[in-house]
Design a protein around this motif. Structure first.
Motif, PDB file in Angstrom:
ATOM      1  N   LEU A 271      12.137 -25.314 124.498  1.00 40.87           N
ATOM      2  CA  LEU A 271      10.829 -25.982 124.547  1.00 40.87           C
ATOM      3  C   LEU A 271      10.432 -26.625 123.226  1.00 40.87           C
ATOM      4  N   ASN A 272      10.923 -26.100 122.090  1.00 42.87           N
ATOM      5  CA  ASN A 272      10.366 -26.506 120.794  1.00 42.87           C
ATOM      6  C   ASN A 272      11.338 -27.248 119.877  1.00 42.87           C
ATOM      7  N   HIS A 273      12.610 -27.231 120.167  1.00 40.68           N
ATOM      8  CA  HIS A 273      13.526 -27.859 119.217  1.00 40.68           C
ATOM      9  C   HIS A 273      13.597 -29.360 119.446  1.00 40.68           C
ATOM     10  N   SER A 274      14.018 -30.059 118.405  1.00 45.17           N
ATOM     11  CA  SER A 274      14.253 -31.498 118.477  1.00 45.17           C
ATOM     12  C   SER A 274      15.424 -31.813 117.560  1.00 45.17           C
ATOM     13  N   ALA A 275      15.756 -33.075 117.443  1.00 49.02           N
ATOM     14  CA  ALA A 275      16.932 -33.454 116.657  1.00 49.02           C
ATOM     15  C   ALA A 275      16.824 -33.006 115.207  1.00 49.02           C
ATOM     16  N   ASP A 276      15.606 -33.054 114.650  1.00 46.87           N
ATOM     17  CA  ASP A 276      15.438 -32.680 113.238  1.00 46.87           C
ATOM     18  C   ASP A 276      14.652 -31.377 113.059  1.00 46.87           C
ATOM     19  N   TRP A 277      14.386 -30.676 114.140  1.00 47.68           N
ATOM     20  CA  TRP A 277      13.640 -29.406 114.033  1.00 47.68           C
ATOM     21  C   TRP A 277      14.259 -28.404 115.023  1.00 47.68           C
ATOM     22  N   LYS A 278      15.268 -27.715 114.557  1.00 51.52           N
ATOM     23  CA  LYS A 278      16.052 -26.848 115.444  1.00 51.52           C
ATOM     24  C   LYS A 278      15.545 -25.414 115.332  1.00 51.52           C
ATOM     25  N   TRP A 279      14.370 -25.231 115.930  1.00 54.42           N
ATOM     26  CA  TRP A 279      13.710 -23.932 115.782  1.00 54.42           C
ATOM     27  C   TRP A 279      12.975 -23.549 117.061  1.00 54.42           C
ATOM     28  N   PHE A 280      12.495 -22.292 117.092  1.00 59.96           N
ATOM     29  CA  PHE A 280      11.876 -21.721 118.294  1.00 59.96           C
ATOM     30  C   PHE A 280      10.384 -22.049 118.405  1.00 59.96           C
ATOM     31  N   GLU A 281       9.777 -22.509 117.318  1.00 61.06           N
ATOM     32  CA  GLU A 281       8.341 -22.819 117.278  1.00 61.06           C
ATOM     33  C   GLU A 281       8.163 -24.125 116.519  1.00 61.06           C
ATOM     34  N   HIS A 282       6.930 -24.608 116.472  1.00 58.03           N
ATOM     35  CA  HIS A 282       6.644 -25.836 115.727  1.00 58.03           C
ATOM     36  C   HIS A 282       6.383 -25.562 114.261  1.00 58.03           C
ATOM     37  N   LEU A 283       6.562 -24.332 113.838  1.00 61.17           N
ATOM     38  CA  LEU A 283       6.405 -24.007 112.425  1.00 61.17           C
ATOM     39  C   LEU A 283       7.267 -22.798 112.077  1.00 61.17           C
ATOM     40  N   LEU A 284       7.612 -22.713 110.788  1.00 54.11           N
ATOM     41  CA  LEU A 284       8.284 -21.535 110.247  1.00 54.11           C
ATOM     42  C   LEU A 284       7.209 -20.653 109.628  1.00 54.11           C
TER      43      LEU A 284
ATOM     44  N   GLU B 246      25.694 -20.324 120.317  1.00 57.42           N
ATOM     45  CA  GLU B 246      25.423 -21.683 119.821  1.00 57.42           C
ATOM     46  C   GLU B 246      24.017 -21.796 119.254  1.00 57.42           C
ATOM     47  N   VAL B 247      23.032 -21.311 119.998  1.00 57.55           N
ATOM     48  CA  VAL B 247      21.643 -21.398 119.527  1.00 57.55           C
ATOM     49  C   VAL B 247      21.444 -20.505 118.303  1.00 57.55           C
ATOM     50  N   ALA B 248      22.054 -19.336 118.305  1.00 57.34           N
ATOM     51  CA  ALA B 248      21.943 -18.439 117.154  1.00 57.34           C
ATOM     52  C   ALA B 248      22.461 -19.116 115.892  1.00 57.34           C
ATOM     53  N   MET B 249      23.608 -19.771 115.982  1.00 55.03           N
ATOM     54  CA  MET B 249      24.204 -20.400 114.802  1.00 55.03           C
ATOM     55  C   MET B 249      23.414 -21.633 114.365  1.00 55.03           C
ATOM     56  N   ILE B 250      22.951 -22.414 115.327  1.00 58.55           N
ATOM     57  CA  ILE B 250      22.176 -23.621 114.999  1.00 58.55           C
ATOM     58  C   ILE B 250      20.882 -23.246 114.282  1.00 58.55           C
ATOM     59  N   THR B 251      20.157 -22.257 114.820  1.00 58.30           N
ATOM     60  CA  THR B 251      18.878 -21.875 114.215  1.00 58.30           C
ATOM     61  C   THR B 251      19.087 -21.175 112.874  1.00 58.30           C
ATOM     62  N   MET B 252      20.158 -20.409 112.753  1.00 57.33           N
ATOM     63  CA  MET B 252      20.460 -19.781 111.463  1.00 57.33           C
ATOM     64  C   MET B 252      20.723 -20.852 110.404  1.00 57.33           C
TER      65      MET B 252
ATOM     66  N   GLU C 145      19.081 -24.013 105.748  1.00 56.83           N
ATOM     67  CA  GLU C 145      18.873 -25.331 105.128  1.00 56.83           C
ATOM     68  C   GLU C 145      17.538 -25.411 104.400  1.00 56.83           C
ATOM     69  N   HIS C 146      16.528 -24.710 104.933  1.00 57.79           N
ATOM     70  CA  HIS C 146      15.183 -24.795 104.355  1.00 57.79           C
ATOM     71  C   HIS C 146      14.869 -23.669 103.377  1.00 57.79           C
ATOM     72  N   THR C 147      15.731 -22.693 103.264  1.00 54.65           N
ATOM     73  CA  THR C 147      15.372 -21.529 102.427  1.00 54.65           C
ATOM     74  C   THR C 147      16.446 -21.100 101.432  1.00 54.65           C
ATOM     75  N   LEU C 148      17.697 -21.508 101.598  1.00 53.42           N
ATOM     76  CA  LEU C 148      18.770 -21.027 100.722  1.00 53.42           C
ATOM     77  C   LEU C 148      19.543 -22.215 100.177  1.00 53.42           C
ATOM     78  N   LYS C 149      19.325 -22.507  98.886  1.00 55.44           N
ATOM     79  CA  LYS C 149      19.982 -23.652  98.269  1.00 55.44           C
ATOM     80  C   LYS C 149      20.549 -23.240  96.915  1.00 55.44           C
ATOM     81  N   ASN C 150      21.787 -23.644  96.693  1.00 59.01           N
ATOM     82  CA  ASN C 150      22.463 -23.351  95.426  1.00 59.01           C
ATOM     83  C   ASN C 150      22.452 -21.861  95.089  1.00 59.01           C
TER      84      ASN C 150
END
Length: 758
Positions: free
Chosen positions: A575-588, A613-619, A624-629
């Motif tokens: 219900l909530n995911h889109s091409a650039d927002w692969k998540w279960f809700e409209h917010l984190l 598939e969904v587990a890996m995509i959402t992970m 991407e938004h929380t763990l960098k370098n």
């Protein structure tokens, strides 16, 4: 040579410890001036929280369940100048599943290593076989004490025979004449039977006791001496139940005058007096699975006539008229055999003489020379170079694991939910969320580290959960310090966290009482599972169900509930995911990683590729938004992160970091991809300063964890939620490190199997 030994060691009362001590002393190699040509250093294994006053040759102590101690031991050996390391291997003395904690130590050794195997299983578990094969691969030479052991290693474990050396079990060079020994113990008028060593159910002592009535009819002067303490592990878990059983059997058979049970662990000189005073030594073990018996070797060394069941070592050693064998559990056969030997004193003397001749060739000075020859031959060749298996997880960066702050927060009702700095804030009372997390944490602690304090906390947290359960299976959440209920029904989040803890308990209960209680509360709550609407509550409940199903896979009703809840979570993604927002809700928001974590758990139970598939995509989206370098920056609770909006960097909380650690751990378990261990460890290091503020949230003074960080810096309060999040994360790192070495050992075993099929 400078020789490093790893094993148990006196004054710890342990057969391996006695062996290690005798081996070290026999390898000192004194010259005619009494000067040793060799230097020894010992790294001693400690059990539980025991402390021992070791002699000066013990340079380092390794706590059995402390993984970092093994790494420090490897570093110590490498820097000590030791020429060679001798490891005494027995599954039960090393920590982790099947003793896996010894593998990282062996991987880090930079000197040749000799491994003495005290136990070799003919039907090992998959893990036991893989780990022993890995140990043998890293060893430069493997010492065994019987021909049967060689055949097991070559045929079952695929170890090259040229790597294996047979060196018999040594015996002390101590001798007493039979008559003076009997006189000293006032046994001159007795026909003495003897069994010595640690006492436990597998020893079969009842077989001998049941044989005595038939013997006494012909030989009323028979006395059976059972010399030895109850095995420490048996004592710890079962108490003196077996000894009490034996004593009741003696009473019921009216044998009090014919059986003497001495609950002692005695020195070798006194032991050899008893061996010399006995007429027949008996090892009545209940099954054949014993590849080496130190007690049997000692009896042979003392020149005893041995009567034994045909376990592997006895069947091999008691050939050439050095003893007699009888069938397992066969008291009648034993009685007949003993009567026959007492009726034929010349036959008995001949067996004793043959045993004595064997014993003269396996005294410790002679065995020590064999080990020295082996070590010298190894040092004359370059050490084999093996590819080092490493993981990014560095346990030496972790503070010592401690329950100090949890003890501070816990009273006889439960764990206090909040703290002012490191001091419990009694005004805020208790909550179900934290007591559920606390139960999960102490269960993990006891499973991972066998800490007795964790066992003491379990009934407190479990009884709080039970107390807060309503008649319909739901739970209240809050309780004031004076034990007044503060709500009628708690939040769905608190419900889900409780089911998670209960599911884990059912799969990992330390005893049946906790298992039954956990199961009772779990199934009282079950009718509420499908009513849940909060997706985090659903996620937590899924995890609890998965832990339950891992040990109860045939429960179709609960499996059906898992399917329905998993589909609810999957539907939220649809219900909530889109091409650039692969998540279960409209917010984190908060506890985000719990959502993909739940699907990663469900994927282990439900054969549905879409769940994976969904587990890996959402992970990956969350990463991407929380763990960098290599730096974790969890979504702050200040503003959260709405789709097409800006994320908040402040009010970051430990439960979010914990969820990331758990998520990457589960991804590793599901895929066996080592990259997730790197991400797991990076997420854990958030607690220790690898975060946006570059400040540690773990308080090295109080052993608690701060509640997070705000715009102004660290929130220094150290409530239950944050400290439990840190400890659960710490334990997960330890578990992942152990699993890395298990998976590497299993991978090696699989590769060998594949090569053999080619």
């Amino acid at each position: 040579m400078k020789l490093a030994y790893i094993g148990t060691y006196p004054p710890r009362e342990c057969g391996i410890g006695t062996f290690t001590h005798n081996l070290t002393q026999s390898m000192l190699d004194f010259d005619e001036r009494g000067v040793s040509a060799n230097e020894i250093l010992v790294l001693a294994l400690n059990d539980g929280n025991q402390h021992y006053s070791y002699p000066k040759e013990v340079k380092l102590q390794i706590r059995q369940e402390q993984q970092t101690d093994y790494l420090e031991a490897a570093n110590y050996i490498n820097l000590s100048g030791a020429d060679i390391c001798i490891l005494e291997h027995e599954f039960g003395i090393f920590g982790g599943q099947s003793g896996v904690y010894i593998l990282p130590l062996l991987h880090r050794l930079e000197i040749p290593c000799v491994v003495t195997l005290h136990t070799i299983l003919d039907v090992p578990s998959y893990s036991e076989k893989a780990i022993l094969k890995e140990i043998c691969k890293m060893a430069d030479k493997i010492v065994v004490m019987s021909h049967k052991a060689i055949s097991f290693l070559t045929e079952i474990y695929d170890i090259p025979e040229e790597k294996i050396v047979l060196i018999e079990h040594g015996v002390p060079d101590i001798h007493f004449d039979r008559l003076p020994a009997k006189t000293e113990f006032k046994l001159t008028k007795k026909k003495v039977l003897l069994t010595f060593g640690f006492i436990g159910r597998n020893k079969g002592i009842e077989t001998v006791i049941k044989a005595l009535p038939k013997m006494i009819k012909k030989h009323p002067e028979v006395l059976y001496i059972v010399l030895g303490k109850t095995h420490p592990n048996v004592l710890r878990h079962e108490g003196e139940e077996y000894r009490s059983f034996l004593q009741l059997l003696i009473k019921n058979l009216n044998l009090q005058a014919h059986v003497l049970m001495l609950n002692e662990f005695i020195g070798e000189v006194e032991l050899f007096k008893y061996l010399s005073a006995c007429d027949i030594y008996i090892t009545p073990y209940l099954n054949e699975a014993q590849i080496t018996s130190g007690t049997l070797s000692y009896a042979m060394g003392a020149g005893c006539a041995v009567v034994s069941t045909p376990y592997w070592h006895a069947a091999e050693l008691l050939t050439e008229d050095r003893g007699r064998l009888f069938d397992f559990n066969n008291s009648d056969q034993l009685a007949g055999l003993l009567n026959e030997l007492f009726d034929q004193p010349e036959t008995l003397k001949n067996i004793q003489a043959n045993a004595y001749e064997y014993g003269k060739n396996v005294t410790w000075p002679k065995i020590g020379k064999k080990y020295l020859h082996l070590c010298n031959s190894l040092l004359s060749f370059p050490k084999q170079i093996l590819v080092k298996k490493e993981t990014v997880i560095d346990l030496l960066l972790l503070p010592p694991f401690s329950l100090t702050h949890i003890k501070r927060l816990t009273d006889d009702t439960g764990i206090i939910q909040h703290a002012k700095f490191g001091i419990p804030n009694l005004k805020e009372g208790y909550c179900l969320d934290d007591n559920a997390r606390a139960l999960l944490m102490v269960l993990m602690t006891y499973k991972q580290k066998k800490e007795e304090q964790a066992l003491e906390f379990m009934p407190i947290y479990l009884s709080y959960i039970h107390y807060m359960q309503n008649a319909d299976g739901s739970f209240r959440n809050f309780l004031s310090f004076n034990r007044n209920f503060l709500d009628e029904v708690g939040s769905e989040d608190s419900f889900g966290r409780t089911i998670w803890a209960l599911g884990y308990l059912i799969g990992n209960a330390p005893n049946d009482a906790y298992y039954q209680t956990g199961k009772l509360v779990f199934f009282e709550a079950l009718p509420n599972f499908e009513k849940l609407q909060s997706i985090r509550s659903i996620a937590n409940t899924i995890i609890g169900i998965c832990y339950y199903l891992k040990t109860n896979p045939g429960d179709e009703a609960v499996l059906e509930v898992l399917k329905k809840l998993t589909q609810k979570l999957m539907r939220q993604y649809t219900l909530n995911h889109s091409a650039d927002w692969k998540w279960f809700e409209h917010l984190l928001t908060y506890d985000n990683a719990m959502l993909p974590l739940a699907l990663l758990h469900a994927a282990q139970i439900l054969p549905d590729k879409k769940i994976v598939e969904v587990a890996m995509i959402t992970m990956e989206f969350l990463e991407e938004h929380t763990l960098k370098n290599g730096i974790l920056s969890v979504i702050g609770n200040d503003k959260w992160y709405a789709k097409d909006g800006e994320r908040s960097f402040f009010a970051q909380q430990p439960i979010d970091a914990m969820a990331m650690v758990l998520m990457f751990h589960q991804a590793f378990l599901l895929t066996d991809d080592k990259k997730y261990l790197t991400k797991l460890f990076d997420s854990f290091m958030w607690f220790l300063g690898e975060n946006d503020l570059r400040m540690s949230l773990y308080d090295f003074e109080t052993k608690g964890c701060c509640d997070g960080f705000e715009v102004y810096g660290i929130n220094r309060n150290q409530g239950a939620e944050s400290s439990l999040a840190y400890l659960i994360s710490h334990l997960t790192v330890l578990q992942a490190y152990e699993e890395f070495y298990q998976s590497e050992a299993i991978a090696v075993a699989e590769n060998v199997k594949d090569l053999q099929h080619i």
